[in-house]
Structure formats: C-alpha cells, structure tokens
Design a protein around this motif. Structure first.
Motif, PDB file in Angstrom:
ATOM      1  N   ASP A  12      42.641 -24.743  62.304  1.00 12.84           N
ATOM      2  CA  ASP A  12      42.043 -23.843  62.680  1.00 12.84           C
ATOM      3  C   ASP A  12      40.655 -23.605  63.053  1.00 12.84           C
ATOM      4  O   ASP A  12      39.508 -24.073  62.945  1.00 12.84           O
ATOM      5  CB  ASP A  12      42.629 -23.165  62.055  1.00 12.84           C
ATOM      6  N   ALA A  13      40.291 -24.286  61.043  1.00  7.88           N
ATOM      7  CA  ALA A  13      38.955 -24.458  60.568  1.00  7.88           C
ATOM      8  C   ALA A  13      38.036 -25.441  61.692  1.00  7.88           C
ATOM      9  O   ALA A  13      36.585 -25.692  61.952  1.00  7.88           O
ATOM     10  CB  ALA A  13      38.584 -24.530  59.046  1.00  7.88           C
ATOM     11  N   LEU A  14      38.712 -26.359  62.154  1.00 11.40           N
ATOM     12  CA  LEU A  14      37.461 -27.454  62.788  1.00 11.40           C
ATOM     13  C   LEU A  14      38.337 -26.910  64.513  1.00 11.40           C
ATOM     14  O   LEU A  14      36.140 -26.985  64.565  1.00 11.40           O
ATOM     15  CB  LEU A  14      38.889 -28.527  63.719  1.00 11.40           C
ATOM     16  N   ILE A  15      38.480 -26.234  64.656  1.00 12.84           N
ATOM     17  CA  ILE A  15      38.554 -25.143  66.102  1.00 12.84           C
ATOM     18  C   ILE A  15      36.916 -24.579  66.185  1.00 12.84           C
ATOM     19  O   ILE A  15      36.336 -24.664  66.549  1.00 12.84           O
ATOM     20  CB  ILE A  15      39.204 -24.641  66.877  1.00 12.84           C
ATOM     21  N   GLU A  16      37.079 -23.589  64.884  1.00  6.04           N
ATOM     22  CA  GLU A  16      35.956 -22.320  64.501  1.00  6.04           C
ATOM     23  C   GLU A  16      34.377 -24.092  64.375  1.00  6.04           C
ATOM     24  O   GLU A  16      34.168 -22.401  65.412  1.00  6.04           O
ATOM     25  CB  GLU A  16      36.557 -22.021  63.489  1.00  6.04           C
ATOM     26  N   VAL A  17      35.101 -24.690  63.475  1.00  7.33           N
ATOM     27  CA  VAL A  17      33.382 -25.136  64.151  1.00  7.33           C
ATOM     28  C   VAL A  17      33.315 -25.691  64.649  1.00  7.33           C
ATOM     29  O   VAL A  17      31.614 -25.856  65.404  1.00  7.33           O
ATOM     30  CB  VAL A  17      32.989 -26.276  62.823  1.00  7.33           C
ATOM     31  N   MET A  18      33.880 -26.209  65.654  1.00  6.88           N
ATOM     32  CA  MET A  18      33.282 -26.497  67.139  1.00  6.88           C
ATOM     33  C   MET A  18      33.170 -25.514  68.244  1.00  6.88           C
ATOM     34  O   MET A  18      31.927 -25.590  68.732  1.00  6.88           O
ATOM     35  CB  MET A  18      34.537 -27.370  67.804  1.00  6.88           C
ATOM     36  N   ALA A  19      33.376 -24.595  67.995  1.00  9.19           N
ATOM     37  CA  ALA A  19      32.749 -23.257  68.669  1.00  9.19           C
ATOM     38  C   ALA A  19      31.546 -22.546  67.954  1.00  9.19           C
ATOM     39  O   ALA A  19      30.984 -22.646  69.050  1.00  9.19           O
ATOM     40  CB  ALA A  19      33.942 -22.030  68.422  1.00  9.19           C
ATOM     41  N   SER A  20      31.793 -22.739  67.157  1.00  9.15           N
ATOM     42  CA  SER A  20      30.247 -22.262  65.803  1.00  9.15           C
ATOM     43  C   SER A  20      29.105 -22.624  65.853  1.00  9.15           C
ATOM     44  O   SER A  20      27.906 -22.424  65.758  1.00  9.15           O
ATOM     45  CB  SER A  20      30.296 -21.718  64.791  1.00  9.15           C
ATOM     46  N   GLU A  21      29.437 -24.298  66.434  1.00  7.67           N
ATOM     47  CA  GLU A  21      27.979 -25.114  65.737  1.00  7.67           C
ATOM     48  C   GLU A  21      27.928 -25.841  67.658  1.00  7.67           C
ATOM     49  O   GLU A  21      28.585 -26.497  68.214  1.00  7.67           O
ATOM     50  CB  GLU A  21      28.522 -26.656  65.474  1.00  7.67           C
ATOM     51  N   SER A  22      26.625 -25.294  67.836  1.00  8.95           N
ATOM     52  CA  SER A  22      26.014 -25.241  68.754  1.00  8.95           C
ATOM     53  C   SER A  22      25.758 -26.684  69.682  1.00  8.95           C
ATOM     54  O   SER A  22      25.677 -27.528  70.697  1.00  8.95           O
ATOM     55  CB  SER A  22      24.400 -24.554  69.132  1.00  8.95           C
ATOM     56  N   LYS A  23      25.003 -27.722  68.506  1.00 14.72           N
ATOM     57  CA  LYS A  23      25.471 -29.176  68.858  1.00 14.72           C
ATOM     58  C   LYS A  23      26.294 -29.914  68.903  1.00 14.72           C
ATOM     59  O   LYS A  23      26.451 -31.469  69.825  1.00 14.72           O
ATOM     60  CB  LYS A  23      24.647 -30.105  67.576  1.00 14.72           C
ATOM     61  N   ILE A  24      27.797 -29.199  69.223  1.00 10.68           N
ATOM     62  CA  ILE A  24      29.228 -30.178  68.940  1.00 10.68           C
ATOM     63  C   ILE A  24      29.317 -29.348  70.310  1.00 10.68           C
ATOM     64  O   ILE A  24      29.304 -28.167  70.583  1.00 10.68           O
ATOM     65  CB  ILE A  24      29.871 -29.289  68.391  1.00 10.68           C
ATOM     66  N   VAL A  25      29.257 -30.450  71.228  1.00  7.26           N
ATOM     67  CA  VAL A  25      29.538 -30.024  73.119  1.00  7.26           C
ATOM     68  C   VAL A  25      30.852 -30.505  72.969  1.00  7.26           C
ATOM     69  O   VAL A  25      32.148 -30.309  72.579  1.00  7.26           O
ATOM     70  CB  VAL A  25      29.077 -31.844  73.685  1.00  7.26           C
TER      71      VAL A  25
END
Length: 480
Positions: free
Chosen positions: A241-254
C-alpha cells in the motif's frame, strides 16, 4: 582516424541500456560512434533471446549485418546479449563470420575485446554484471528522455521464462547510486525517466537493510530538472500500500504503471508459478485505481500456455473486458527449452494460439478506440520530441501516459513548441493509438529556437504483442 563502431539493438528497453553502456565504454576508449553500418569498422549486434520470434529476428539481423564484412568497411562483427548468453556454443559453430560472442556479464570488456588482436572468440562469464552511475553510458533516446535501470537479474521462477538463467539473480543498485545517475542525466537535459528492471517491485530486497522501491522513488523525485518518472515492469506479487501512496503523493511520478499480469485463470497462474491468485490481482488493480485516480495501466498477457482450455481463455477475455486496460500487449506462448513450461503436457497448437491472440487483440482494439475517443476535448501535458516522421508539418510528442517506443504519439498541428519542452495540448482528434491536438499553453523557460534534437527510428510493435525492436542506436540530428 578513430575506429568507427555501430551498434544494432534488439529487444527490450533493458537491452537498450546495455547497448548504451557498450557505446559509452567504446566512446571512452576512443571509438567513434557511427549511425551507418556501411561506414563502421566494428559492428555490434545486441541480441534478444526471450522468445522464438525474438531469436529469429536476432539471427536475421546478424546475417544481414555480416554482409558488411564484404560490402562495407566492417573488420569485426561482435554478437552480444541474451541470445549469446543462451546459445554461445551453437552460435559459434553456425556463424563463422562472427568474430566475437559476448555474454551479458562482459559488457564492461567490450572495448578491450574489439581492440585486442588475440581476444577470445567466446567471452561468456556468469551473468553478474550491474552497471553503476560511474559506468560510461551514451543515452540513445532523445536527450530529454532516458531509461534508468535500477536493478539487474530476477529471483522469480515463472514457468515460461528463461530470463533468470540469462541475467542471473536479482541485483539492485544502491539508492545513492541510482540517484547519482539520475542527477547526471538531468544535468544533460533529461526531464523524463522511465524506470526499468526485470522486477521493479523487488527492488532493494537484496540490499543491506532491505530498502524498497518506496524508499528510492522520493529520492528520485527530489532530483532537480526531472519532471516525469514512469514505472515499468512492476511485478504484482508484492505491491505494498505504501507504494500506491507514494505514486499518489509524488507529483513527478506520472499516472502510468506497467504491470505484467500474464493471465487471469487461477489454474494457469498456479502452473505459471506467478504466486498470486486471480482474486488478488483484481483486488490489487482496484486498489491502485482507487488510490491513484486516472492512472493508465499497461499489462502483458500470454495466450496459449500449456493446458490453457477454452474455459481458461474465456476467463481471460472476460478479464480484459472487465479491466479495460489502457495499454495491453498480448504474446503467443513460446515454448522455450530450459523452462518448466516447455516440459508440460497439453501444449496448445500454434493455430489455436494464433486465433486466441487475434481474438484478444480485437477486443483490446475496440477498448482502445473507445478510450481514445474519450480523450477528445481534454487538455494534457505533452513532452515534445520533434518533427513528425510522417510529415514535417506536424510535431510529435507524448503525453505522460504514453511511454517511449511502446505506446502511441500525440501529434501537434497547431501552436509553437520545441523538442524537450512540456506543453499543454488540447486534444482535437483521436486515432486507435495516437492523438492530435493544439498547443494551448507553454511551459516557462521553453528551449530556444534553433536547438538540435536527436532523432531515432520508431517501431510500433509492442501494441501487437510482438517482440519489440530492433531499436537502432542513432546519432543523426534534425535541425529545428
């Protein structure tokens, strides 16, 4: 005069990075990189050995380029890559015109091999090489985009796959080293990084302290100059789940994720040794879409696996209809010696494999057309690559959910923009895989007119599920 070298690359983006490392190593040793094989004194063919069609394409390229020893200036022909790692004894016997066969663990030695008068003909050590930020490398994509290989090898034991035998076990690069390479690429003008590995989500499990992808991504997002970060080959077995959260929170990750799922039938997922049942995959996909609204998911599926029944295939069709993947590649199963699947009973006949492939692709084509039409009227950020290869009156670029080489393009027919610039485009028309639009806003600090941009050949084969490539490393430029 410096010795001229030409490299011809087949296969996946990970193989392209290997070629870029060989290019960098050769250039540092004084070689001149050449885009025309007829002018090169050394020709290197970096092969793919993943499936039968890729092997055939590699052999065709070797035979075709070997003609340069009579017709051109070629003095040495070198064959490298996965095909060499797998079949070096057979290739050495059947291809006397090849001077050297170089395995996947010998890339750092490529300059020494081609320079030495008495170098061994077959150099295939254990596949234990992994490059570092300090390793010489020449980026062969347009300068604003680059692949970033964060790990080598694979610890999975998928029944159909030969890659662990060709590439060795998982070997992750330390976070600081990956970030250092990203910083170096950014300093060269790169704004888009496509992260690749055999198994992206296994990153770091072999490192001290068992760092994970969720530790690496925020560090990469802090690299100044990088605007887009894209994730490729994210194995679904361990997707926290932490990976999904990072993908959602980091604007540079498309909002794009490449996750190979291979099938939906529980029975086949077990025989493939994928490690997770269909219910888990469906729940994971739902969780990703809920956590990262608007994400585009690319996956790869295999049809015709040993034992695949009509019921299994119907399950797969229903899965594709249900999930409506934004990007999908479909492969016909290839019976590869040395894999458990090759010895399984109930091998599916070729005609049935082909018919099933055609049926899945027809379904996905309909889904893709519907999704493309929904893009009309939307505004998207587009990374401009240069003039279109179809006509100089159009600019070609990609929006953030179009990955380099494997997805479609966004053509710009109205407005001003320059290669490497990210502009806002309003979509005015849509085709099966490509979009057309007009520039409605430009970014600050746009590149000056007259800059020059690297051009590369493109092949649209990943959407059909066929082996991607060959990817020709070029050094030609077009004026802007």
């Amino acid at each position: 005069m410096r010795t001229r070298v030409y490299i011809h690359t087949l296969g996946c983006p990970k193989n392209r990075v290997d070629s870029e490392i060989m290019l960098g190593t050769l250039q540092d040793a004084g070689f001149r990189l050449e885009s025309d094989p007829s002018l090169a004194e050394v020709i290197v063919v970096n092969t793919c050995g993943f499936i039968e069609s890729a092997k055939e394409e590699s052999i065709e390229a070797i035979v075709e380029l070997s003609a340069q020893k009579q017709e051109g200036r070629c003095k040495k022909l070198v064959v490298a890559g996965c095909l060499t790692q797998r079949y070096h004894a057979e290739l050495a016997r059947e291809l006397p015109e090849v001077d050297h066969f170089v395995g996947t663990g010998a890339y750092p030695e490529i300059a020494r091999i081609v320079q030495a008068a008495q170098a061994q003909r077959v150099i295939v050590p254990d596949p234990d090489f992994v490059h570092a930020a300090s390793t010489p490398r020449v980026n062969s994509l347009p300068g604003h985009s680059a692949y970033l290989k964060i790990a080598e090898g694979c610890d999975n034991a998928c029944a159909f796959c030969i890659i662990p035998k060709l590439r060795g076990p998982q070997r992750s690069r330390p976070v600081a080293d990956v970030v250092a390479e990203a910083e170096a690429l950014a300093a060269q003008g790169t704004v888009e990084l496509s992260l690749v590995a055999q198994d992206l989500t296994a990153y770091g499990q072999d490192l001290p302290g068992k760092v994970r992808l969720v530790d690496l991504l925020p560090a990469l997002c802090r690299v100044e100059g990088i605007r887009w970060i894209r994730l490729h080959y994210a194995y679904p077995r361990d997707f926290p789940d932490a990976l999904i959260e990072v993908m959602a929170s980091e604007s540079k990750i498309v909002k794009y994720l490449d996750m190979p799922l291979q099938h939906s039938s529980d029975r086949l997922l077990r025989s493939m040794k994928r490690g997770r049942p269909s219910r888990y995959l469906r729940e994971l996909l739902a969780k990703i879409r809920a956590g990262v609204p608007g994400i585009a998911i690319r996956t790869a599926l295999i049809v015709g696996l040993p034992g695949e029944t009509a019921e299994d295939f119907q399950d797969l069709l229903e899965f594709v209809e249900e999930q409506r993947f934004e990007r999908l590649g479909v492969f016909e199963y290839s019976r590869e010696e040395g894999t458990p699947a090759a010895e399984m009973a109930h091998q599916v006949p070729a005609r049935i494999r082909k018919a099933r492939w055609e049926k899945v692709m027809a379904l996905q084509n309909r889904i893709a057309r519907e999704q493309q039409r929904q893009m009309i009227g939307r505004r998207v950020e587009v990374l401009v690559e240069g003039r279109s290869e179809e006509t100089e009156h159009l600019l070609a670029g990609r929006h953030s959910q179009q990955a380099p080489e494997i997805d479609g393009l966004t053509y710009v027919n109205e407005g001003v923009a320059y290669p490497g610039e990210i502009v806002t485009v309003e979509v005015t028309d849509a085709h099966d895989y490509d979009l057309v639009g007009k520039v409605v806003a430009r970014s600050r600090g746009a590149p000056a007119a007259g800059c020059r941009q690297r051009k590369r050949g493109r092949r649209r084969r990943a959407e059909s599920g066929r082996a991607a490539g060959p990817l020709l490393t070029q050094s030609s430029y077009i004026p802007q």
